[in-house]
Every structure is written in C-alpha cells, then in structure tokens.
Write a protein that holds these residues in place. Structure first.
Motif, mmCIF file in Angstrom:
data_model
loop_
_atom_site.group_PDB
_atom_site.id
_atom_site.type_symbol
_atom_site.label_atom_id
_atom_site.label_comp_id
_atom_site.label_asym_id
_atom_site.label_seq_id
_atom_site.Cartn_x
_atom_site.Cartn_y
_atom_site.Cartn_z
ATOM 1 N N LEU A 178 0.681 -1.260 -0.024
ATOM 2 C CA LEU A 178 0.080 -0.287 0.374
ATOM 3 C C LEU A 178 0.743 0.800 0.271
ATOM 4 O O LEU A 178 0.576 2.234 -0.922
ATOM 5 N N ALA A 179 2.267 1.336 0.836
ATOM 6 C CA ALA A 179 2.810 2.544 0.955
ATOM 7 C C ALA A 179 3.273 2.299 -0.256
ATOM 8 O O ALA A 179 4.172 4.082 -1.080
ATOM 9 N N LEU A 194 -4.389 5.811 7.311
ATOM 10 C CA LEU A 194 -6.208 5.399 7.728
ATOM 11 C C LEU A 194 -6.047 3.998 7.692
ATOM 12 O O LEU A 194 -7.361 3.688 7.966
ATOM 13 N N TRP A 195 -4.532 3.078 7.105
ATOM 14 C CA TRP A 195 -4.999 1.629 7.213
ATOM 15 C C TRP A 195 -3.621 1.166 8.199
ATOM 16 O O TRP A 195 -4.376 0.268 8.886
ATOM 17 N N LEU A 335 -8.133 1.511 -10.506
ATOM 18 C CA LEU A 335 -7.599 2.071 -8.908
ATOM 19 C C LEU A 335 -8.795 2.412 -7.767
ATOM 20 O O LEU A 335 -9.689 1.564 -7.058
ATOM 21 N N ARG A 336 -9.896 3.506 -8.153
ATOM 22 C CA ARG A 336 -11.083 3.828 -7.756
ATOM 23 C C ARG A 336 -12.266 3.315 -8.249
ATOM 24 O O ARG A 336 -13.061 3.002 -7.238
ATOM 25 N N SER A 337 -12.132 2.914 -9.434
ATOM 26 C CA SER A 337 -13.958 2.028 -9.485
ATOM 27 C C SER A 337 -13.071 0.236 -9.111
ATOM 28 O O SER A 337 -14.781 0.362 -8.101
ATOM 29 N N PHE A 363 -8.817 0.678 1.544
ATOM 30 C CA PHE A 363 -8.553 1.848 0.031
ATOM 31 C C PHE A 363 -8.658 2.944 0.863
ATOM 32 O O PHE A 363 -8.298 4.564 0.159
ATOM 33 N N LEU A 364 -8.931 3.850 2.084
ATOM 34 C CA LEU A 364 -8.952 4.601 2.337
ATOM 35 C C LEU A 364 -7.850 5.767 2.260
ATOM 36 O O LEU A 364 -7.494 6.998 1.854
#
Length: 687
Positions: A178-179, A194-195, A335-337, A363-364
């Motif tokens: 994620l980083a 946030l995660w 990614l957003r979808s 995904f936050l």
C-alpha cells in the motif's frame, strides 16, 4: 520559521499518537480480561470509536516525507499489530487452526466436518482448538489459498497463536505494498495511517486474527503491477487473491483492457490450488450455498428481507450487477473503480461482518472518505455482544443499533453527492480572476444574437470567443459585429472548442452552446465556486429546457435526468455550461478534440484531476443555471433521441474503458444518422 513549523507538527503528532496509543492499550487490556467478557463493556466500544476519531488528526499532523515517512508508518502499523497479538482470538481462528491440523493429519477439510468420527482422535489431541469452534457439523468453506495458509500455520505452531503469528508478516506486506501504491501516486506518507492504525484492522485482523490480509496482499500487489504496466502479473495476483476470498474476482473486469486481454487468463491460473483438495468433489463449494442463504448485518438485505422474503437474494444480485455496470462506465480510473466495486459489494451482501469492511477500508489512504471512515468507527455497534446489560437496560433493540451503525454513514454518503467527499486537498489550483466564454458555432446566425445577449446580461464574463467551424450563413461576421472575438478552425465541436480555449485569455473557460442561454449571475457563481474549492478543476451547471420548444413534461424529465446524471456520476453534457480552470485544462493536455463525446471526455478528465463541481439550482430552483433549446428533442422525438443518447453514451464509455479504438468521427456520424432517420448517416451538423 520552517524549522519551528516542523517541530510544532511533530509535537502535535506525538500528542495524537500518545492518545491513540492509550486507547489501544486499554482496548487490549479489556480484550484480555480473564473472564472473557471484555467486549460486553460499553467502555470497549467507546474506546474503539475514540481510536477511529483520532485517525484523521494523526494523518494530518504527520509531516515526514519520502521513504523515511513510509518506513515509519509501516513500522508503527506493525508495532501496534504486534501488541494486539496478546488479545484472545475470535472463534473463526479456532476453525483456521483446526483445518490446518486436519490437513497435516492427511485429511481433506472440504470432505470431513470437524464432528466426523474419523477426526475423533485429532479432536482428542487438540481439545482447546476443537472446543473453540462453532458449526462443527460443516465442512470447510474457505478457498484453497487460505486452506494452505492454515496448513502452514499449523506446521509452524499448532493452535490459534500460530495463525496469528503467521498473519503478522502478511499484514506487514499489505502495509508495504500500500505504501508503494501511495508513493507511485505521489500521495504523502501520512495518509497510510488511515490503514496502518485503523482500529478496524488492529482489532478484527491483528487482534481477532481474521485472515483478510491473505486476500488483501495479493489484491494490492496485483493493482500495483497494473500501475506499473505488468498486466500478466497483475491478473495472476488478482486470481491469487480470489483463492483467499472469492470476492477478489470482482476486481478482474475493472482491470481489463484491449491491450491486456490476452493476459487475462493468468487470473485463472491460481485455480490450480484446488488440485490438492479435488477428491472432495462437490464438497469444495457445498458450504457456499449453505452460508449464502443466511443474512446478518447487510444493509440492503436487512431492509429488503422483511418486504421481499425469499426473493431478496435475487434482488440483491440484480442491484449489485446494476451498480457494478454503473461504476464500470462512470468511474474509469482503475484503482478508484475497484474500490467502489468492493463498496457496492459490501452494501449489497446479505451477511456483513465487521472485518468484511477491510476490503474497502484498505483503500482509505488512496481515497479518504468521511462516510467510510465513519462506518469503520460505527462498527463499534457490534462490539458489546449484549447491549442490554452493558447499558443498564437502555439499549436492547437491534433495529436501533442498525440505525446507529448505518445512519451516519448514509447521511455522509448523501452529503458527498452534493459536495465531494474527499477529505484532503491533494492539489490547489490558482485563484480565478476572469472568465472567458467559448461558443462553438456552425451556421448559427439565427440563434447567436440571443446567446450573446444572454451572456452580456449574465455579467461576469471578461470575453466571448466564438469558434466558427466554417459557417456559410454569415455567423462569423455577425459575431464580430456583436463584439465577440472570432477564431476559425476545422469543423467538429471538440476541435472548435479546443481552438477557442487556446485563444481564450481568462482564468476560467466556460463552454456554451449557441442554443443555450446563461442565467444572470452564472459566471460569477462559477468563479466563486472555484475560489471556494481551490482543489476543484471545474464542473458544470444545472440546465433546463426553455423557449418555444422547451415546454412540456417530457423535456422536463430529460432535464431532470441530465442534472441528476451530472450530480451522481460527474458526467455532464455540453448543454450544461461546462467550465474548467485554464491551468487545469492545460495540465490535462487541452480540450479533447472529438467531433462528439467531447463533453463526456472533458467530464472524465475533470473527475481524475479533482472534485467535479455541479452547480445545482437549489431547493427553490432560483440559483443561476443555463436554459437550453429542446429543438432536437422536439424534432426527433423524445423516445428515439433518448434511446440513441443512452445507447451511444454507454457504448462510448464501455469502449473507452476497455481501450477499444474508434475513428474520431464514428460516434458523430452514428448519432446524427440515427437521430435523423434511424437508417443512415447524414452530413454532420452542429447540434
């Protein structure tokens, strides 16, 4: 001064981190109470909420950039997860440990339920693991990657502690990947908090031991490969994630494009993981049908089941399909979808446990959302397992608890429809001082005077640029006499608008069709909205049909549909007075030079650049918008024209999403030919 500001930020971060650490220490202590009833306390839920509330101040106050910043956040995430290893595991983890032991004993967990006589010796050898399980009459339901993970954990250290210990490096891998995604997108390291410190992940994954991380690691790794252009590896990882939780298959179509479709079969390669368990036959999927018939905690299911009963699963499936199609078409950023697809799934699943939310919450850091952060905290509703004694008899009705859990979430979700839900301004555009209005024309001498007069009456426009595509009726000369600046270009609406935008000198470019009339104050309202929202690159205004062709309920419904489409999907049409900052337009590579669908393409580019502003008419309907001509709807008929618009828009969005090539004028010829006689194309004209 700069050094002082950094020191102040670090002191603030240390304060928030200390408060957060205190909440987590108390939560772990309560979870470890000797009587095993720590979670029945109201204090446990309140501490969980407090930890969630501290996430955003922690995120905002973190100022360390670059690799060191990411390394520190990953380290904090691993440290807090290690502390939660002390907490007792959830009942599911006893199942994990049992199924690992069954495999080490040479048996197939898909074929033998825990209460099978064949496994009596194993149960006697591991009484704590066997006694901690629920549903001992059921065989395994988890996909094969998880089963193999359970086997590895049992080999390393039999029992629930082995499962939790082995999950820790997997969760560290999730944080690292994620980083990498955040770094690739230029997002600051603080957002990873946030995660990394989300109490949802700390409690339900690290503390309870739920194995969601085994799905999240290959899922995020696959998305990272797609970001790097390595589609084959990306599809393989998505397939691998689905072998941990079948939900992950949902991401595959949102990553599919024409240039990578030949590599999509890699998503099926991990199905080979079923081979070690193939002797179970139909037992591999028997429990899916059993658990699929249950419902608990699902928002849509709880609302529908009292009304539709046994038809609810079918309705939920149809609703999910509709939502996924809408996301696929309207949200074209990968990614957003994917994140929105999982969000739709979560809201429409019949059974939702708190840890299911992790597939959205992860995904936050990429897409911070007030609504989803609220829902992370609202999972506190599930923590006191018996609310009546926990509150002294004040709360005992689960219907009210469901309202508490989802009520604020839905309110914030609705707020996000009216105002973008992004919690952080990733980019601030320059403050706009002037507005240029660009009017594309082709033989519009009859309508241009009214349009230019309305622009003058509206006020707030520094200049009007008329982009002529080769008119033969004197439109260009008329525009010059009326005070507009005229630029000439090749015909085609997008080409003409692009030429006009390049010639415009204002800080904001407004695209206005010649048959559209702006209301007084509209341009000032656009400039004020962009000043108030410096992170927004542009947007569109509410429209209505007016004039001799605009009356009637039919065109009113069309206008209503247009406005709600723009509000919900951030996709506007050209008769909605689209506006964009000049510097944002330059950053996006200029106005899209398409003969048709240039307005939709502009909308999609605006959405990717930042929040899309939709200027509605307000509850009273008196805020300035734009009045458009309904000449085409009257001439061609409402049903036929509406069908042509919907079908061509859907097809164009699908082909754009999939990367399928089309000639620039294909849709132009197709739309005007269909609208004219339904059979053949005609000479294209300006709408």
């Amino acid at each position: 001064m700069e050094k002082h500001a950094r020191q102040k930020a670090w002191r603030a971060f240390a304060m928030w981190l200390g408060l957060f650490g205190l909440t987590q220490a108390l939560l772990v202590l309560l979870a470890c109470r000797a009587d095993g009833q720590g979670r029945t306390l109201l204090a446990f839920a309140l501490l969980y909420v407090a930890g969630t509330a501290l996430l955003w101040p922690l995120c905002r106050s973190f100022r360390l950039e670059g690799r060191r910043g990411f390394a520190l956040v990953v380290g904090l995430g691993v440290l807090f997860r290690a502390a939660w290893l002390l907490a007792p595991p959830d009942a599911d983890v006893f199942r994990y440990a049992w199924e690992g032991l069954v495999q080490l004993a040479g048996h197939n967990p898909y074929a033998l339920a825990p209460d099978s006589p064949v496994l009596e010796g194993l149960a006697a050898a591991h009484p704590a693991v066997f006694g901690g399980m629920f549903f001992r009459q059921f065989t395994a339901i988890y996909p094969p990657l998880l089963e193999l993970f359970f086997r590895l954990a049992a080999w390393v250290l039999p029992g629930t502690l082995g499962v939790k210990l082995l999950l820790l490096p997997v969760e560290a891998g999730v944080l690292a990947v994620l980083a990498a995604l955040l770094a690739r997108r230029g997002i600051r390291p603080g957002r990873l908090l946030l995660w990394a410190l989300n109490p949802l992940a700390l409690l339900f994954l690290a503390g309870d031991g739920h194995a969601e991380a085994v799905q999240l690691l290959p899922l995020l790794l696959g998305l990272l490969f797609f970001e790097r252009g390595q589609a084959g590896r990306g599809f393989f990882c998505l397939g691998l994630a689905a072998m941990a939780k079948y939900f992950a298959f949902l991401a595959v179509p949102f990553c599919l494009r024409a240039d990578n479709r030949r590599k999509a079969w890699w998503a099926l390669a991990p199905l080979l993981l079923f081979l070690p368990f193939a002797d179970a036959g139909a037992g591999l999927f028997r429990m899916l049908a059993t658990f699929g018939g249950w419902h608990s905690g699902g928002l849509a299911a709880e609302l529908l089941w009292p009304v539709s009963g046994g038809a609810t699963p079918l309705l939920l499936g149809a609703g999910l399909l509709a939502c996924l199609v809408a996301v696929f078409l309207a949200v074209q950023e990968r990614l957003r979808s994917v994140a929105l697809a999982f969000a739709c799934l979560l809201l429409l699943l019949p059974t939702v446990h708190p840890w299911y939310l992790c597939m959205v919450a992860v995904f936050l850091p990429l897409f911070p959302s007030r609504a989803w952060l609220w829902l992370c905290g609202a999972m506190a509703v599930r923590l006191p397992v018996n609310w009546t004694p926990a509150t002294g008899g004040l709360v005992g009705d689960w219907a009210w608890l469901t309202v508490a859990e989802y009520g604020g979430f839905l309110a914030l979700l609705a707020w996000g429809v009216w105002r973008d839900d992004r919690m952080e301004r990733e980019r601030r555009w320059t403050r706009p001082a002037s507005v240029s209005v660009v009017v594309p024309v082709l033989d519009e001498a009859a309508r241009l005077p009214a349009c230019l007069a309305a622009v003058a009456a509206a006020g707030g426009a520094a200049e009007v640029v008329v982009a002529d595509g080769g008119s033969t009726d004197g439109t260009a000369a008329l525009a010059e006499r009326l005070g507009a600046r005229v630029v000439r270009s090749a015909p085609g609406r997008g080409t003409q608008i692009a030429a006009g935008a390049r010639a415009a000198r204002g800080d904001v470019v407004v695209v206005l069709h010649a048959d559209c009339l702006p209301d007084p104050g509209l341009f000032a309202r656009m400039r004020e909205a962009l000043t108030r929202r410096p992170e927004a690159p542009g947007g569109a205004a509410a429209m209505r049909y007016a004039g001799p062709e605009g009356g009637g309920a039919g065109t009113g419904l069309v206008a209503l549909a247009n406005n709600w489409r723009a509000r919900l999907s951030s996709i506007a049409f050209g008769d909605q007075a689209q506006f964009v900052r000049a510097d944002a337009l330059k950053a996006m590579g200029g106005f899209p030079e398409l003969p048709l669908m240039e307005d939709v393409e502009l909308s999609l580019r605006l959405k990717e650049a930042g929040p899309f502003l939709f200027l509605g008419r307000g509850i009273s309907g008196r805020k300035p918008g734009v009045a458009a001509s309904a000449r085409r709807w009257r001439r061609e008929g409402l049903r036929g024209n509406a069908a042509a618009v919907v079908l061509l828009l859907g097809r164009w969005l699908a082909e754009r999403r999939l990367g399928l090539p089309r000639s620039p004028d294909h849709y132009y010829r197709r739309y005007y030919g269909l609208a004219a006689d339904g059979k053949k194309a005609i000479t294209p004209r300006q709408p």
